[in-house]
Design an enzyme around this catalytic site. Sequence first.
Site, PDB file in Angstrom:
ATOM      1  N   ASP A   1      27.781  57.743   3.387  1.00  0.00           N
ATOM      2  CA  ASP A   1      28.225  58.961   4.080  1.00  0.00           C
ATOM      3  C   ASP A   1      27.405  60.158   3.608  1.00  0.00           C
ATOM      4  O   ASP A   1      27.908  61.284   3.581  1.00  0.00           O
ATOM      5  CB  ASP A   1      29.724  59.212   3.900  1.00  0.00           C
ATOM      6  CG  ASP A   1      30.248  60.280   4.873  1.00  0.00           C
ATOM      7  OD1 ASP A   1      29.591  60.519   5.905  1.00  0.00           O
ATOM      8  OD2 ASP A   1      31.301  60.869   4.592  1.00  0.00           O
TER       9      ASP A   1
ATOM     10  N   LYS B   1      31.597  54.560  17.056  1.00  0.00           N
ATOM     11  CA  LYS B   1      32.268  55.401  16.074  1.00  0.00           C
ATOM     12  C   LYS B   1      33.442  56.150  16.685  1.00  0.00           C
ATOM     13  O   LYS B   1      33.279  56.832  17.697  1.00  0.00           O
ATOM     14  CB  LYS B   1      31.252  56.404  15.501  1.00  0.00           C
ATOM     15  CG  LYS B   1      31.828  57.353  14.468  1.00  0.00           C
ATOM     16  CD  LYS B   1      32.155  56.652  13.163  1.00  0.00           C
ATOM     17  CE  LYS B   1      32.973  57.530  12.233  1.00  0.00           C
ATOM     18  NZ  LYS B   1      32.216  58.091  11.124  1.00  0.00           N
TER      19      LYS B   1
ATOM     20  N   HIS C   1      34.374  55.310   4.833  1.00  0.00           N
ATOM     21  CA  HIS C   1      34.549  56.162   3.646  1.00  0.00           C
ATOM     22  C   HIS C   1      36.015  56.283   3.216  1.00  0.00           C
ATOM     23  O   HIS C   1      36.598  57.368   3.257  1.00  0.00           O
ATOM     24  CB  HIS C   1      33.922  57.545   3.846  1.00  0.00           C
ATOM     25  CG  HIS C   1      34.129  58.177   5.206  1.00  0.00           C
ATOM     26  ND1 HIS C   1      35.367  58.339   5.778  1.00  0.00           N
ATOM     27  CD2 HIS C   1      33.237  58.675   6.099  1.00  0.00           C
ATOM     28  CE1 HIS C   1      35.228  58.925   6.944  1.00  0.00           C
ATOM     29  NE2 HIS C   1      33.953  59.125   7.172  1.00  0.00           N
TER      30      HIS C   1
ATOM     31  N   HIS D   1      36.687  56.967  11.621  1.00  0.00           N
ATOM     32  CA  HIS D   1      36.930  58.080  10.705  1.00  0.00           C
ATOM     33  C   HIS D   1      38.444  58.163  10.616  1.00  0.00           C
ATOM     34  O   HIS D   1      39.089  58.692  11.511  1.00  0.00           O
ATOM     35  CB  HIS D   1      36.324  59.395  11.209  1.00  0.00           C
ATOM     36  CG  HIS D   1      36.530  60.524  10.246  1.00  0.00           C
ATOM     37  ND1 HIS D   1      35.520  61.055   9.488  1.00  0.00           N
ATOM     38  CD2 HIS D   1      37.655  61.174   9.863  1.00  0.00           C
ATOM     39  CE1 HIS D   1      36.013  61.990   8.686  1.00  0.00           C
ATOM     40  NE2 HIS D   1      37.315  62.089   8.913  1.00  0.00           N
TER      41      HIS D   1
ATOM     42  N   HIS E   1      24.332  59.769   7.710  1.00  0.00           N
ATOM     43  CA  HIS E   1      24.019  60.871   8.632  1.00  0.00           C
ATOM     44  C   HIS E   1      22.559  61.262   8.432  1.00  0.00           C
ATOM     45  O   HIS E   1      22.188  61.712   7.343  1.00  0.00           O
ATOM     46  CB  HIS E   1      24.919  62.081   8.362  1.00  0.00           C
ATOM     47  CG  HIS E   1      26.364  61.791   8.588  1.00  0.00           C
ATOM     48  ND1 HIS E   1      26.976  61.976   9.802  1.00  0.00           N
ATOM     49  CD2 HIS E   1      27.307  61.294   7.759  1.00  0.00           C
ATOM     50  CE1 HIS E   1      28.253  61.614   9.711  1.00  0.00           C
ATOM     51  NE2 HIS E   1      28.485  61.193   8.485  1.00  0.00           N
TER      52      HIS E   1
ATOM     53  N   HIS F   1      26.749  53.529   6.414  1.00  0.00           N
ATOM     54  CA  HIS F   1      27.293  54.775   6.975  1.00  0.00           C
ATOM     55  C   HIS F   1      26.402  55.928   6.522  1.00  0.00           C
ATOM     56  O   HIS F   1      26.478  56.369   5.366  1.00  0.00           O
ATOM     57  CB  HIS F   1      28.738  55.014   6.503  1.00  0.00           C
ATOM     58  CG  HIS F   1      29.346  56.256   7.090  1.00  0.00           C
ATOM     59  ND1 HIS F   1      30.547  56.245   7.761  1.00  0.00           N
ATOM     60  CD2 HIS F   1      28.931  57.546   7.120  1.00  0.00           C
ATOM     61  CE1 HIS F   1      30.838  57.469   8.177  1.00  0.00           C
ATOM     62  NE2 HIS F   1      29.874  58.281   7.787  1.00  0.00           N
TER      63      HIS F   1
HETATM   64  C1  NCD Z   1      30.088  64.399   7.883  1.00  0.00           C
HETATM   65  C2  NCD Z   1      28.990  65.264   8.495  1.00  0.00           C
HETATM   66  O1  NCD Z   1      28.651  66.299   7.922  1.00  0.00           O
HETATM   67  O2  NCD Z   1      28.458  64.897   9.547  1.00  0.00           O
HETATM   68  N1  NCD Z   1      30.755  65.167   6.871  1.00  0.00           N
HETATM   69  C3  NCD Z   1      31.485  64.665   5.847  1.00  0.00           C
HETATM   70  O3  NCD Z   1      32.121  65.453   5.133  1.00  0.00           O
HETATM   71  N2  NCD Z   1      31.514  63.388   5.576  1.00  0.00           N
HETATM   72  C4  NCD Z   1      31.007  63.925   8.936  1.00  0.00           C
HETATM   73  C5  NCD Z   1      31.903  62.804   8.475  1.00  0.00           C
HETATM   74  O4  NCD Z   1      31.447  61.698   8.185  1.00  0.00           O
HETATM   75  O5  NCD Z   1      33.113  63.028   8.387  1.00  0.00           O
HETATM   76 ZN    ZN Z   2      30.199  60.322   7.826  1.00  0.00          ZN
END
Ligand code: NCD
Ligand code: ZN
Length: 344
Positions: free
Chosen positions: A246, A98, A173, A135, A14, A12
Site C-alpha cells: 500500500d 478494486k 491492508h 478497501h 499505488h 497492493h
Molecule cells: C491510498 C492513496 O493515497 O491512494 N492512501 C492510503 O492511505 N492508503 C488509498 C488507499 O489505499 O486507501
Molecule cells: Zn491502497
Amino acid sequence: MQLALTRPDDWHLHLRDGAALTAVLPWSARQFARAIVMPNLKPPVTTVAMAAEYRARILAALPAGASFAPLMTLYLTDSTSPAEITKAVASGFVKAVKLYPAGATTHSDLGVTRIARVYGVLAEMESQGLPLLAHGEATDPAIDLFDREKAFIDATLVPLIARFPRLRVVMEHITTADAAQFVAASGPNIAATVTAHHLLYNRNALFQGGLRPHWYCLPVLKRERHRQALLAAVASGNPRFFLGTDSAPHATRAKEAACGCAGCFTAHAALELYAEAFEQANALDKLEAFASFNGPDFYGLPRNTGSVILEKTPTPVPDVLPYLPGDSLTPLKAGETLAWKMRS
Ligand code: NCD
Ligand code: ZN
C-alpha cells in the site's frame, strides 16, 4: 546476517501517473517482479481500455533494463457492467477489481455507493474467478474511524460472502485483530494483504511528540493489540496472508498540511521494513512465503524465479526523495535508520 528470498511481488501498490509515476516506479521495480497496481487515479481506471493505456504508461516509465510486470486492476463503480468483467478476464492483464466504498479513502468518491448496485458484476466475477480487492472500511460518518474495518466486515463483507460464496476476495491492508481472525477463519477463497507499516507501528506513532502526518494512512494505524494480532497472523504461516505494501506517495507538502493526505510511502525500503517486522515476530523463516509464494498462489500465477538478498546492515533513510518539480516525497522512517538492506 543474510537472507535470500525468491524474488517477491507487491500485491497492493499505488504508482500514480505522469511525473509521479516516473519518480516512484524505480523503487518498486528494484525489489519486486510484479505488482497489483491500484486504479485510484483521477479519473479512475474504470475500463479495460483505460487499464491498457495505464499499463502502457507504466511500462514506458520503467528504467532501462528493469524487469517488472504491472498487474492491472479496475476501479469498481455503481455503473460497471458485467460485460466489462468478461473483457477484463479476456485481456489477460487485468487481474482484479478494486472495491472502494464511496468516500472511504483517497480518490474514492466515484466508488460504490451501495453494494447491492454491483451484485451483477460480483456474480460475473464469482463465475469467472476474478478477485475482488476490498478497501474494507465502512463509510458511515457516525462510525468511529477506528471501528470502520470491523463495521465493514460485519455489515458488508459477511453478507457479501454469504451471497457469493465462491467469490475470491482479498481484504486489502488489514489493520485489526478482527480482520485477521475473520480471514484466518474463512475458506480458501478469502485472503488478506498486510502492509509493513501496520506490522511495525501502532497508533501512538501518529502522535509521537507531536502530530506526525507521515504515519497517517487509511485504514489508520490501530492499537498495539491489533498490531500484535497482525504480526501473529503473518508469523502463523497461513498462506492466505501476503505482502501488499500500500505504498501511497503524496508530496511532502500535501502531507504536512492543515488537511493532510492519507498514505505512507514505503516503496523505498519495502522489503527492509517487512524484514524488520518479521524479525520482531521471530518469524524471518516465514518472510519468503509471505513475500514471494502466497500471493501468486492465491492469484493462480507462477511464482517468480531469481532471488533477492537482504543483509542486516544499518542503512540510513534520506529525509526526502525526489518526486515532482518543486515537490519532494517524504519516505517512511525519513532520517532514521533501517536494520536491513537489500543488496543491489
Ligand atoms: C491510498 C492513496 O493515497 O491512494 N492512501 C492510503 O492511505 N492508503 C488509498 C488507499 O489505499 O486507501
Ligand atoms: Zn491502497
